[in-house]
Design an enzyme around this catalytic site. Structure first.
Site, PDB file in Angstrom:
ATOM      1  N   ASN A   1     -83.634   4.041 -54.067  1.00 43.62           N
ATOM      2  CA  ASN A   1     -83.569   2.620 -53.744  1.00 43.62           C
ATOM      3  C   ASN A   1     -84.884   2.089 -53.190  1.00 43.62           C
ATOM      4  OD1 ASN A   1     -81.024   2.264 -54.718  1.00 43.62           O
ATOM      5  ND2 ASN A   1     -80.007   2.612 -52.762  1.00 43.62           N
TER       6      ASN A   1
ATOM      7  N   HIS B   1     -75.826  11.121 -51.343  1.00 45.49           N
ATOM      8  CA  HIS B   1     -75.871   9.772 -51.917  1.00 45.49           C
ATOM      9  C   HIS B   1     -75.751   9.828 -53.432  1.00 45.49           C
ATOM     10  CE1 HIS B   1     -78.359   5.958 -52.864  1.00 45.49           C
ATOM     11  NE2 HIS B   1     -77.087   5.651 -52.749  1.00 45.49           N
TER      12      HIS B   1
ATOM     13  N   SER C   1     -75.444   4.197 -48.881  1.00 48.05           N
ATOM     14  CA  SER C   1     -76.658   3.907 -49.646  1.00 48.05           C
ATOM     15  C   SER C   1     -77.876   3.799 -48.751  1.00 48.05           C
ATOM     16  CB  SER C   1     -76.526   2.578 -50.370  1.00 48.05           C
ATOM     17  OG  SER C   1     -75.436   2.581 -51.206  1.00 48.05           O
TER      18      SER C   1
ATOM     19  N   GLU D   1     -78.745  12.253 -53.965  1.00 52.44           N
ATOM     20  CA  GLU D   1     -79.766  12.503 -52.939  1.00 52.44           C
ATOM     21  C   GLU D   1     -79.072  13.175 -51.747  1.00 52.44           C
ATOM     22  OE1 GLU D   1     -82.969   8.911 -53.669  1.00 52.44           O
ATOM     23  OE2 GLU D   1     -81.190   8.442 -52.515  1.00 52.44           O
TER      24      GLU D   1
HETATM   25  N1  LIG Z   1     -71.260   0.612 -55.120  1.00 51.33           N
HETATM   26  C1  LIG Z   1     -72.436   1.221 -55.283  1.00 51.33           C
HETATM   27  O1  LIG Z   1     -73.202   0.920 -56.221  1.00 51.33           O
HETATM   28  C2  LIG Z   1     -72.838   2.331 -54.344  1.00 51.33           C
HETATM   29  C3  LIG Z   1     -73.784   3.266 -54.769  1.00 51.33           C
HETATM   30  C4  LIG Z   1     -74.126   4.342 -53.921  1.00 51.33           C
HETATM   31  C5  LIG Z   1     -73.536   4.414 -52.675  1.00 51.33           C
HETATM   32  N2  LIG Z   1     -72.644   3.469 -52.265  1.00 51.33           N
HETATM   33  C6  LIG Z   1     -72.044   3.610 -50.941  1.00 51.33           C
HETATM   34  O2  LIG Z   1     -70.724   4.112 -51.074  1.00 51.33           O
HETATM   35  C7  LIG Z   1     -69.898   3.596 -50.015  1.00 51.33           C
HETATM   36  C8  LIG Z   1     -68.693   2.938 -50.631  1.00 51.33           C
HETATM   37  O3  LIG Z   1     -69.132   1.914 -51.485  1.00 51.33           O
HETATM   38  P1  LIG Z   1     -68.167   1.302 -52.604  1.00 51.33           P
HETATM   39  O4  LIG Z   1     -69.031   0.459 -53.468  1.00 51.33           O
HETATM   40  O5  LIG Z   1     -67.312   2.371 -53.186  1.00 51.33           O
HETATM   41  O6  LIG Z   1     -67.250   0.359 -51.676  1.00 51.33           O
HETATM   42  P2  LIG Z   1     -65.840  -0.317 -52.019  1.00 51.33           P
HETATM   43  O7  LIG Z   1     -65.783  -1.543 -51.212  1.00 51.33           O
HETATM   44  O8  LIG Z   1     -65.624  -0.385 -53.498  1.00 51.33           O
HETATM   45  O9  LIG Z   1     -64.771   0.760 -51.454  1.00 51.33           O
HETATM   46  C9  LIG Z   1     -64.648   1.057 -50.109  1.00 51.33           C
HETATM   47  C10 LIG Z   1     -63.240   1.615 -49.885  1.00 51.33           C
HETATM   48  O10 LIG Z   1     -63.165   2.095 -48.558  1.00 51.33           O
HETATM   49  C11 LIG Z   1     -61.881   1.821 -48.061  1.00 51.33           C
HETATM   50  N3  LIG Z   1     -61.913   1.871 -46.603  1.00 51.33           N
HETATM   51  C12 LIG Z   1     -62.394   0.960 -45.742  1.00 51.33           C
HETATM   52  N4  LIG Z   1     -62.270   1.405 -44.479  1.00 51.33           N
HETATM   53  C13 LIG Z   1     -61.695   2.631 -44.548  1.00 51.33           C
HETATM   54  C14 LIG Z   1     -61.305   3.596 -43.593  1.00 51.33           C
HETATM   55  N5  LIG Z   1     -61.477   3.378 -42.297  1.00 51.33           N
HETATM   56  N6  LIG Z   1     -60.749   4.750 -44.028  1.00 51.33           N
HETATM   57  C15 LIG Z   1     -60.555   4.967 -45.357  1.00 51.33           C
HETATM   58  N7  LIG Z   1     -60.896   4.080 -46.315  1.00 51.33           N
HETATM   59  C16 LIG Z   1     -61.465   2.930 -45.905  1.00 51.33           C
HETATM   60  C17 LIG Z   1     -61.522   0.461 -48.629  1.00 51.33           C
HETATM   61  O11 LIG Z   1     -60.135   0.248 -48.634  1.00 51.33           O
HETATM   62  C18 LIG Z   1     -62.125   0.560 -50.040  1.00 51.33           C
HETATM   63  O12 LIG Z   1     -61.153   1.035 -50.966  1.00 51.33           O
HETATM   64  C19 LIG Z   1     -70.789   2.667 -49.201  1.00 51.33           C
HETATM   65  O13 LIG Z   1     -71.303   3.363 -48.097  1.00 51.33           O
HETATM   66  C20 LIG Z   1     -71.920   2.310 -50.166  1.00 51.33           C
HETATM   67  O14 LIG Z   1     -73.138   2.043 -49.518  1.00 51.33           O
HETATM   68  C21 LIG Z   1     -72.260   2.441 -53.081  1.00 51.33           C
END
Ligand SMILES: NC(=O)c1ccc[n+]([C@@H]2O[C@H](COP(=O)([O-])OP(=O)(O)OC[C@H]3O[C@@H](n4cnc5c(N)ncnc54)[C@H](O)[C@@H]3O)[C@@H](O)[C@H]2O)c1
Length: 294
Positions: free
Chosen positions: A195, A144, A123, A156
């Site tokens: 954002n 993104h 993000s 994005e």
């Molecule tokens: N949640 C949101 O609203 C949102 C929106 C846009 C972007 N993002 C971005 O997306 C990414 C993930 O966010 P999320 O909300 O899905 O997080 P989340 O915590 O729900 O999921 C993250 C996952 O990554 C896994 N993980 C951790 N380390 C790992 C590794 N080394 N190898 C493989 N898997 C691994 C974890 O087990 C977990 O299942 C982040 O970078 C976040 O900034 C999130």
């Protein structure tokens, strides 16, 4: 290379974002592998996707045949090597921690073929901060997606100074193939565009409230009635989590050292009190006894 050469896609991280991005990819006709270090996260991901896709079929948004074909194209693994070795495009969606992402990209660079494009769904972390651990900076970019990816129609696509036009074109074409609107950011900037716009609005809303210009409920009312926003900035902060905005602002402040980027006192108080929004039952509004009243 062009989008026609992209057959296999790997999504790394099966959390809130990753599992839905993988489903979009499979629905778009790509052989897709979803990888997570946590087996339970993968099981949960598939359970949720099955429920979601059954729901789509019941609502007539998807045919039974399309559902069946998409699941045929989707598999899971806990091994990053297995996920990366045949991939033409990888989308990383692991936790929002730079050191973890850099570790993941180091492995991806090692295991993925040399033509493979490596994208991060972060993000806020710009891709050039991650690209330095790889030997292919021209193939690194941000894609993104927005939460929840199965619903939100925007990605994005962010280019660094080193990302090639070819990589950008493939990412943009991939978005089209999975039914998402890709929007190109020509230069990297912290927080990207959506954002940043959101920060600007919620920071201004908080400034107006903290300085006594209007009650937060009335600021929300103006945003909805005068600007046609579906929800006011305070309602939105409650929905996404007041702590999420607070920590994002802290990161921005660390980077810019500009006092205007520092989280407002009233926001800090909410975070310290554990009043984080809907998820804790109370934020700007109280969800324990009433729903949003206006
Ligand atoms: N949640 C949101 O609203 C949102 C929106 C846009 C972007 N993002 C971005 O997306 C990414 C993930 O966010 P999320 O909300 O899905 O997080 P989340 O915590 O729900 O999921 C993250 C996952 O990554 C896994 N993980 C951790 N380390 C790992 C590794 N080394 N190898 C493989 N898997 C691994 C974890 O087990 C977990 O299942 C982040 O970078 C976040 O900034 C999130």
């Amino acid at each position: 290379m062009s989008i026609e050469n992209v057959k296999n896609v790997a999504v790394i991280g099966a959390g809130s974002m990753g599992h839905q991005i993988a489903m979009l990819s499979a629905l778009g006709g790509f052989e897709t592998v979803l990888q997570d270090i946590n087996e339970k996260a993968l099981e949960k991901a598939i359970d949720m996707l099955e429920q979601r896709m059954n729901d789509w079929v019941n609502k007539g948004k998807l045919s039974e045949e399309q559902r069946r074909l998409a699941f045929q194209k989707l598999r899971t693994t806990t091994e990053i090597k297995e996920a990366a070795q045949d991939a033409d495009l990888v989308i990383e969606a692991v936790v929002e921690k730079l050191d973890v992402k850099r570790e993941v990209f180091k492995l991806l660079d090692q295991y993925a073929p040399s033509h493979t494009i490596l994208a991060s769904n972060s993000s806020s972390i710009v891709n050039s901060k991650i690209a330095t651990v790889t030997n292919r900076p021209e193939k690194i970019l941000n894609m993104h997606f927005f939460f929840p990816p199965l619903v939100m129609d925007c990605v994005e696509v962010v280019k660094s100074e080193e990302t090639s036009d070819e990589s950008v074109q493939i990412a943009m074409d991939f978005c089209k193939k999975i039914g998402r609107t890709g929007v190109l950011l020509e230069k990297e900037i912290y927080g990207f565009i959506a954002n940043r716009l959101l920060f600007a609005l919620s920071n201004e809303a908080v400034y107006l409230y903290e300085n006594g210009y209007a009650d937060f409920k009335d600021i929300d009312l103006i945003a909805k009635k005068a600007l046609g926003h579906p929800m006011g900035p305070f309602e939105l902060m409650d929905l996404s989590g007041i702590d999420v905005g607070y920590y994002a602002n802290m990161e921005l402040y660390k980077e810019t050292q500009d006092p205007k980027d520092r989280p407002a006192k009233c926001v800090e108080e909410k975070v310290k009190a554990g009043e984080l929004g809907r998820k804790t039952g109370k934020g700007w509004y109280d969800y324990r006894k009433e729903v949003i009243s206006r």
